[in-house]
Design a protein around this motif. Structure first.
Motif, short mmCIF file in Angstrom:
data_model
loop_
_atom_site.label_atom_id
_atom_site.label_comp_id
_atom_site.label_asym_id
_atom_site.label_seq_id
_atom_site.Cartn_x
_atom_site.Cartn_y
_atom_site.Cartn_z
N PHE A 49 0.85 -1.18 0.00
CA PHE A 49 0.00 0.00 0.00
C PHE A 49 0.89 1.23 0.00
N ALA A 50 0.51 2.22 -0.78
CA ALA A 50 1.25 3.48 -0.80
C ALA A 50 0.26 4.62 -0.99
N LYS A 51 0.44 5.66 -0.20
CA LYS A 51 -0.38 6.86 -0.33
C LYS A 51 0.55 8.06 -0.17
N ASP A 52 0.83 8.72 -1.26
CA ASP A 52 1.70 9.91 -1.29
C ASP A 52 3.02 9.66 -0.54
N PRO A 53 3.72 8.56 -0.87
CA PRO A 53 4.89 8.16 -0.08
C PRO A 53 6.14 9.02 -0.27
N ASP A 54 6.15 9.87 -1.28
CA ASP A 54 7.35 10.69 -1.54
C ASP A 54 7.17 12.16 -1.19
N LYS A 55 6.05 12.50 -0.56
CA LYS A 55 5.81 13.88 -0.13
C LYS A 55 6.70 14.18 1.08
N ASP A 151 24.75 13.66 4.93
CA ASP A 151 25.72 12.89 4.14
C ASP A 151 25.54 11.39 4.38
N ARG A 152 25.35 11.01 5.63
CA ARG A 152 25.16 9.59 5.95
C ARG A 152 23.86 9.07 5.34
N ALA A 153 22.83 9.89 5.36
CA ALA A 153 21.56 9.51 4.74
C ALA A 153 21.77 9.21 3.25
N ARG A 154 22.57 10.04 2.57
CA ARG A 154 22.84 9.80 1.14
C ARG A 154 23.59 8.48 0.94
N GLN A 155 24.56 8.21 1.82
CA GLN A 155 25.31 6.95 1.74
C GLN A 155 24.39 5.74 1.90
N LEU A 156 23.33 5.90 2.68
CA LEU A 156 22.39 4.82 2.92
C LEU A 156 21.28 4.74 1.86
N GLY A 157 21.34 5.66 0.89
CA GLY A 157 20.34 5.65 -0.19
C GLY A 157 19.12 6.51 0.07
N LEU A 158 19.17 7.36 1.08
CA LEU A 158 18.05 8.26 1.38
C LEU A 158 18.28 9.57 0.64
N SER A 159 17.77 9.66 -0.57
CA SER A 159 18.06 10.81 -1.43
C SER A 159 17.23 12.04 -1.12
N LYS A 160 16.14 11.89 -0.38
CA LYS A 160 15.25 13.03 -0.11
C LYS A 160 15.30 13.50 1.34
N SER A 161 15.94 12.75 2.21
CA SER A 161 16.00 13.12 3.62
C SER A 161 17.11 14.14 3.84
N THR A 162 16.76 15.24 4.50
CA THR A 162 17.70 16.31 4.81
C THR A 162 17.52 16.69 6.27
N PHE A 163 18.64 16.85 6.96
CA PHE A 163 18.58 17.16 8.39
C PHE A 163 19.24 18.50 8.66
N THR A 177 10.69 11.33 3.88
CA THR A 177 9.45 10.85 3.27
C THR A 177 9.10 9.52 3.95
N VAL A 178 7.83 9.13 3.85
CA VAL A 178 7.46 7.86 4.47
C VAL A 178 8.11 6.69 3.73
N ARG A 179 8.38 6.84 2.44
CA ARG A 179 9.07 5.78 1.70
C ARG A 179 10.49 5.61 2.27
N GLU A 180 11.16 6.71 2.56
CA GLU A 180 12.54 6.62 3.08
C GLU A 180 12.57 6.19 4.54
N LEU A 181 11.48 6.36 5.27
CA LEU A 181 11.46 5.90 6.66
C LEU A 181 11.58 4.39 6.75
N LYS A 182 11.20 3.67 5.72
CA LYS A 182 11.27 2.20 5.74
C LYS A 182 12.70 1.71 5.61
N MET A 183 13.59 2.53 5.15
CA MET A 183 14.96 2.11 4.94
C MET A 183 15.64 2.07 6.26
#
Length: 183
Positions: A49-55, A151-163, A177-183
């Protein structure tokens, strides 16, 4: 004669049952009031199930998990040890400590706290002061540490997460994003 009729009838019945069972699978059987959602099968990675997972959304305390990822990565690389100590700055005390009214480990201003105790404070009490003390102690400032988190988020493949901070407290530009929270 009954034997000749039974196999075609059984085949037809099987086909009808298969179609009836398959029809609901194509329809969305799950509704949620949540504005974003992302559900996967953990074994196969299949999106259920996915609902707007990249917002973009604020990471809230998920930022604390990234803080711990950076800390544990530094421990593994032997850049810090569990016995290292960091000083509780006025910023950490005011922003994340008792005066802030947020989740805290009540570290005293200007005290020195062991990394091991800071980890316990963050993981058990969700201590914002502990996050900030770790960030400042490891990177000189929370802003520098937040850049390391991104930077660590990018290494882990989280391209949209910014801190922009170590705590997840509200801040402009901080997102996941909720999609990146699963990683």
């Amino acid at each position: 004669m009954q034997l000749r009729i039974l196999p075609p009838f059984a085949s037809l019945l099987g086909l009808v049952l298969a179609l009836l069972c398959a029809a609901p699978a194509g329809a969305q059987l799950f509704e949620t009031k949540a504005t974003q959602a992302f559900m996967i099968d953990v074994d196969t990675g299949t999106v259920l199930f996915a609902k707007d997972p990249d917002k973009p959304i604020p990471p809230a305390s998920m930022a604390k998990l990234m803080t711990m990822e950076v800390v544990f990565n530094a421990l593994k690389a032997k850049r810090i040890t569990l016995d290292d100590t960091f000083v509780v700055s006025e910023n950490a005390w005011r922003t994340g400590g008792a005066p802030s009214g947020t989740s805290t480990m009540f570290a005293k201003l200007k005290s020195e706290v062991r990394v091991e105790d800071l980890i316990q404070g963050v993981t058990v009490q969700a201590a914002n002061d502990g996050c900030i003390v770790l960030a400042e102690g490891m990177a000189g400032s929370e802003a520098n540490f937040a850049a390391q988190m991104t930077d660590r988020a990018r290494q882990l493949g989280l391209s949209k997460s910014t801190f922009v901070n170590s705590t997840g407290l509200p801040a402009d530009g901080q997102q996941t994003t909720v999609r990146e929270l699963k990683m």
